[in-house]
Motif scaffolding. Sequence first.
Motif, PDB file in Angstrom:
ATOM      1  N   ASN A 169       0.843  -1.159   0.299  1.00 26.57           N
ATOM      2  CA  ASN A 169       0.003  -0.140   0.107  1.00 26.57           C
ATOM      3  C   ASN A 169       0.864   1.259   0.064  1.00 26.57           C
ATOM      4  O   ASN A 169       1.129   1.786   1.031  1.00 26.57           O
ATOM      5  CB  ASN A 169      -1.132  -0.064   1.120  1.00 26.57           C
ATOM      6  CG  ASN A 169      -1.913   1.181   1.182  1.00 26.57           C
ATOM      7  OD1 ASN A 169      -1.809   2.028   0.206  1.00 26.57           O
ATOM      8  ND2 ASN A 169      -2.814   1.287   2.230  1.00 26.57           N
ATOM      9  N   PRO A 170       1.540   1.733  -1.320  1.00 23.00           N
ATOM     10  CA  PRO A 170       2.194   2.725  -1.169  1.00 23.00           C
ATOM     11  C   PRO A 170       1.488   4.197  -0.813  1.00 23.00           C
ATOM     12  O   PRO A 170       2.240   5.041  -0.541  1.00 23.00           O
ATOM     13  CB  PRO A 170       2.737   3.082  -2.784  1.00 23.00           C
ATOM     14  CG  PRO A 170       1.580   1.979  -3.517  1.00 23.00           C
ATOM     15  CD  PRO A 170       0.996   1.110  -2.377  1.00 23.00           C
ATOM     16  N   ALA A 171       0.171   4.239  -0.585  1.00 17.87           N
ATOM     17  CA  ALA A 171      -0.417   5.308  -0.200  1.00 17.87           C
ATOM     18  C   ALA A 171      -0.902   5.247   1.352  1.00 17.87           C
ATOM     19  O   ALA A 171      -1.349   6.260   1.997  1.00 17.87           O
ATOM     20  CB  ALA A 171      -1.738   5.476  -0.912  1.00 17.87           C
ATOM     21  N   PHE A 189       8.132   6.406   1.372  1.00 16.11           N
ATOM     22  CA  PHE A 189       7.034   7.224   1.590  1.00 16.11           C
ATOM     23  C   PHE A 189       7.175   8.804   1.573  1.00 16.11           C
ATOM     24  O   PHE A 189       8.336   9.146   2.052  1.00 16.11           O
ATOM     25  CB  PHE A 189       6.345   6.861   2.816  1.00 16.11           C
ATOM     26  CG  PHE A 189       5.916   5.394   2.946  1.00 16.11           C
ATOM     27  CD1 PHE A 189       4.595   5.005   2.308  1.00 16.11           C
ATOM     28  CD2 PHE A 189       6.513   4.263   3.536  1.00 16.11           C
ATOM     29  CE1 PHE A 189       4.108   3.456   2.449  1.00 16.11           C
ATOM     30  CE2 PHE A 189       6.298   3.013   3.633  1.00 16.11           C
ATOM     31  CZ  PHE A 189       5.002   2.790   3.019  1.00 16.11           C
ATOM     32  N   ASP A 190       6.487   9.519   1.100  1.00 14.91           N
ATOM     33  CA  ASP A 190       6.652  10.855   1.075  1.00 14.91           C
ATOM     34  C   ASP A 190       6.335  11.434   2.441  1.00 14.91           C
ATOM     35  O   ASP A 190       5.789  10.736   3.207  1.00 14.91           O
ATOM     36  CB  ASP A 190       5.298  11.416   0.131  1.00 14.91           C
ATOM     37  CG  ASP A 190       5.519  11.155  -1.306  1.00 14.91           C
ATOM     38  OD1 ASP A 190       6.615  10.885  -1.829  1.00 14.91           O
ATOM     39  OD2 ASP A 190       4.558  11.391  -2.067  1.00 14.91           O
ATOM     40  N   ARG A 191       7.047  12.326   2.686  1.00 10.54           N
ATOM     41  CA  ARG A 191       6.955  12.595   4.193  1.00 10.54           C
ATOM     42  C   ARG A 191       5.582  13.173   4.712  1.00 10.54           C
ATOM     43  O   ARG A 191       5.596  12.950   6.012  1.00 10.54           O
ATOM     44  CB  ARG A 191       7.970  14.017   4.350  1.00 10.54           C
ATOM     45  CG  ARG A 191       9.220  13.821   4.318  1.00 10.54           C
ATOM     46  CD  ARG A 191      10.323  14.923   4.457  1.00 10.54           C
ATOM     47  NE  ARG A 191      11.797  14.504   4.414  1.00 10.54           N
ATOM     48  CZ  ARG A 191      12.389  14.437   5.469  1.00 10.54           C
ATOM     49  NH1 ARG A 191      11.926  14.599   6.717  1.00 10.54           N
ATOM     50  NH2 ARG A 191      13.602  13.866   5.552  1.00 10.54           N
ATOM     51  N   GLY A 224      16.820   0.990  18.629  1.00  5.67           N
ATOM     52  CA  GLY A 224      16.639   2.636  18.851  1.00  5.67           C
ATOM     53  C   GLY A 224      17.526   3.177  18.112  1.00  5.67           C
ATOM     54  O   GLY A 224      17.760   4.437  18.212  1.00  5.67           O
ATOM     55  N   ARG A 225      17.816   2.915  16.894  1.00  7.44           N
ATOM     56  CA  ARG A 225      18.337   3.571  15.815  1.00  7.44           C
ATOM     57  C   ARG A 225      17.650   4.071  14.953  1.00  7.44           C
ATOM     58  O   ARG A 225      17.302   3.637  13.841  1.00  7.44           O
ATOM     59  CB  ARG A 225      19.588   2.488  15.131  1.00  7.44           C
ATOM     60  CG  ARG A 225      20.685   1.804  16.102  1.00  7.44           C
ATOM     61  CD  ARG A 225      21.735   1.234  15.320  1.00  7.44           C
ATOM     62  NE  ARG A 225      22.446   2.035  14.291  1.00  7.44           N
ATOM     63  CZ  ARG A 225      23.297   2.965  14.758  1.00  7.44           C
ATOM     64  NH1 ARG A 225      23.694   3.042  16.033  1.00  7.44           N
ATOM     65  NH2 ARG A 225      23.741   3.674  13.594  1.00  7.44           N
ATOM     66  N   TYR A 226      17.007   4.969  15.313  1.00  6.62           N
ATOM     67  CA  TYR A 226      15.624   5.878  14.700  1.00  6.62           C
ATOM     68  C   TYR A 226      16.194   6.618  13.552  1.00  6.62           C
ATOM     69  O   TYR A 226      15.376   6.751  12.416  1.00  6.62           O
ATOM     70  CB  TYR A 226      14.793   6.606  15.522  1.00  6.62           C
ATOM     71  CG  TYR A 226      14.718   6.067  16.981  1.00  6.62           C
ATOM     72  CD1 TYR A 226      14.274   4.849  17.064  1.00  6.62           C
ATOM     73  CD2 TYR A 226      14.888   6.837  18.013  1.00  6.62           C
ATOM     74  CE1 TYR A 226      14.022   4.371  18.137  1.00  6.62           C
ATOM     75  CE2 TYR A 226      14.463   6.394  19.283  1.00  6.62           C
ATOM     76  CZ  TYR A 226      14.049   4.987  19.443  1.00  6.62           C
ATOM     77  OH  TYR A 226      14.004   4.703  20.524  1.00  6.62           O
ATOM     78  N   GLY A 227      17.431   7.078  13.339  1.00  4.83           N
ATOM     79  CA  GLY A 227      18.120   8.023  12.462  1.00  4.83           C
ATOM     80  C   GLY A 227      17.958   7.270  11.218  1.00  4.83           C
ATOM     81  O   GLY A 227      17.293   7.583   9.919  1.00  4.83           O
ATOM     82  N   GLU A 228      18.674   5.998  11.108  1.00  8.14           N
ATOM     83  CA  GLU A 228      18.855   5.314   9.976  1.00  8.14           C
ATOM     84  C   GLU A 228      17.443   4.553   9.541  1.00  8.14           C
ATOM     85  O   GLU A 228      17.090   4.332   8.380  1.00  8.14           O
ATOM     86  CB  GLU A 228      19.945   4.115  10.052  1.00  8.14           C
ATOM     87  CG  GLU A 228      19.303   2.912  11.235  1.00  8.14           C
ATOM     88  CD  GLU A 228      20.698   2.166  11.349  1.00  8.14           C
ATOM     89  OE1 GLU A 228      20.200   1.108  11.765  1.00  8.14           O
ATOM     90  OE2 GLU A 228      21.904   2.614  11.313  1.00  8.14           O
ATOM     91  N   GLN A 229      16.722   4.230  10.396  1.00  3.88           N
ATOM     92  CA  GLN A 229      15.289   3.627  10.063  1.00  3.88           C
ATOM     93  C   GLN A 229      14.422   4.651   9.699  1.00  3.88           C
ATOM     94  O   GLN A 229      13.924   4.353   8.665  1.00  3.88           O
ATOM     95  CB  GLN A 229      14.680   3.379  11.267  1.00  3.88           C
ATOM     96  CG  GLN A 229      15.503   2.095  12.315  1.00  3.88           C
ATOM     97  CD  GLN A 229      15.030   1.662  13.633  1.00  3.88           C
ATOM     98  OE1 GLN A 229      13.899   2.355  13.923  1.00  3.88           O
ATOM     99  NE2 GLN A 229      15.801   1.240  14.264  1.00  3.88           N
ATOM    100  N   LEU A 230      14.519   5.841   9.948  1.00  2.86           N
ATOM    101  CA  LEU A 230      13.548   7.123   9.408  1.00  2.86           C
ATOM    102  C   LEU A 230      14.095   7.405   8.051  1.00  2.86           C
ATOM    103  O   LEU A 230      13.308   7.584   7.111  1.00  2.86           O
ATOM    104  CB  LEU A 230      13.292   8.005  10.219  1.00  2.86           C
ATOM    105  CG  LEU A 230      12.374   8.021  11.194  1.00  2.86           C
ATOM    106  CD1 LEU A 230      12.260   9.100  12.559  1.00  2.86           C
ATOM    107  CD2 LEU A 230      11.097   7.766  10.673  1.00  2.86           C
ATOM    108  N   ALA A 231      15.377   7.525   7.897  1.00 10.14           N
ATOM    109  CA  ALA A 231      16.024   7.796   6.515  1.00 10.14           C
ATOM    110  C   ALA A 231      15.466   6.883   5.495  1.00 10.14           C
ATOM    111  O   ALA A 231      14.949   7.217   4.592  1.00 10.14           O
ATOM    112  CB  ALA A 231      17.586   8.002   6.714  1.00 10.14           C
ATOM    113  N   ASP A 232      15.492   5.580   5.987  1.00  8.48           N
ATOM    114  CA  ASP A 232      15.216   4.581   4.814  1.00  8.48           C
ATOM    115  C   ASP A 232      13.564   4.453   4.721  1.00  8.48           C
ATOM    116  O   ASP A 232      13.069   4.558   3.538  1.00  8.48           O
ATOM    117  CB  ASP A 232      15.271   3.291   5.380  1.00  8.48           C
ATOM    118  CG  ASP A 232      15.155   2.073   4.618  1.00  8.48           C
ATOM    119  OD1 ASP A 232      15.687   2.170   3.465  1.00  8.48           O
ATOM    120  OD2 ASP A 232      14.259   1.380   4.698  1.00  8.48           O
TER     121      ASP A 232
END
Length: 321
Positions: free
Chosen positions: A106-108, A178-180, A165-173
């Motif tokens: 579900n890309p949306a 997904f669009d912000r 807890g490595r949120y930086g790399e997880q959110l970057a991916d």
Amino acid sequence: MTTRRPPDFFLVGVPKAGTTALHAALAQHPGLHLSPVKEPKYYLCGDAPPPAYVGPGDAHSQREWIWRREDYLAQFDAAPEGALRGESTPFYLYSRDARRRIAADNPAARIVAVLRDPVDRAYSNWMHLWMDGLEPVGDLVAAARLERERVDAGWAPFWHYSGLGRYGEQLADLYALFDREQVLVLRYREIVDAPATTLARVFAHLGVPGIEVAEIPSDNSRGYVGPGLRAAVLGRVIRAGAYAGQFAAPEHWRRISVPIVGQLHRGGAASRPRLTPEQRAELLAPHREDIAQLEEVTGESFADWLDPDRTGGTFASRRGA
């Protein structure tokens, strides 16, 4: 029956950051349908049985994962006409494969991620497993030092105290998939300190009218029983029982284990011991670079997480309980 389809939104993480409470609060909205099974873990599996994790209790707990697609989509059969469908599995943010499976299916989709100070999160995670009698090491720092060894041995993600807890790399991916505007990032303290405002943000993100929710339920935190003979003996019994429980229906072992875990909790302290600045500094060290990446990715400051003297909080502690 309405045509089955993937969920419209996901609470993707992180463990021990209030996703259970947020799930329960969102389920009160008439325009939202949350899966009756919280944490179905479907997108961790890829339409195949769960990995054969070998940590204490892993083989038992993975029997509850929903990995067959039709069983997963059936979780949303009871959704009212027009309601948005969602589920919460707080390991999705951690799993690269899960993130990609969701984007493909579900890309949306709308995504909600709740972040918590990675040291506080790890401490709560360790405490959860320790008070369930599953964690054999009675000290978070010592247990965290074993993480690489445990990962290599095949222990399930919930044992990955630092990695989760490595949120930086997880959110970057995640932002690459997904669009912000599809992703809402919250902080655990916002759920605790400003629940009404935070829920309003979530409702707006999902595109449903705001409603007044009586209360966001408290998190599922436990008391504390320190290391000792009773904890060692009962812990071994619980871990052995959890292993044996993989050969029976999950509800059977849960029913049998309740009095044993109750014995473990007996006489426990209401409050947990605080991490010393030295302990916090050691646990924080692997996250410093990732926190810098998180700030770059989100454009927000997380400088408060870098204070070795900081005191974390829970629903109970912040309400004066």
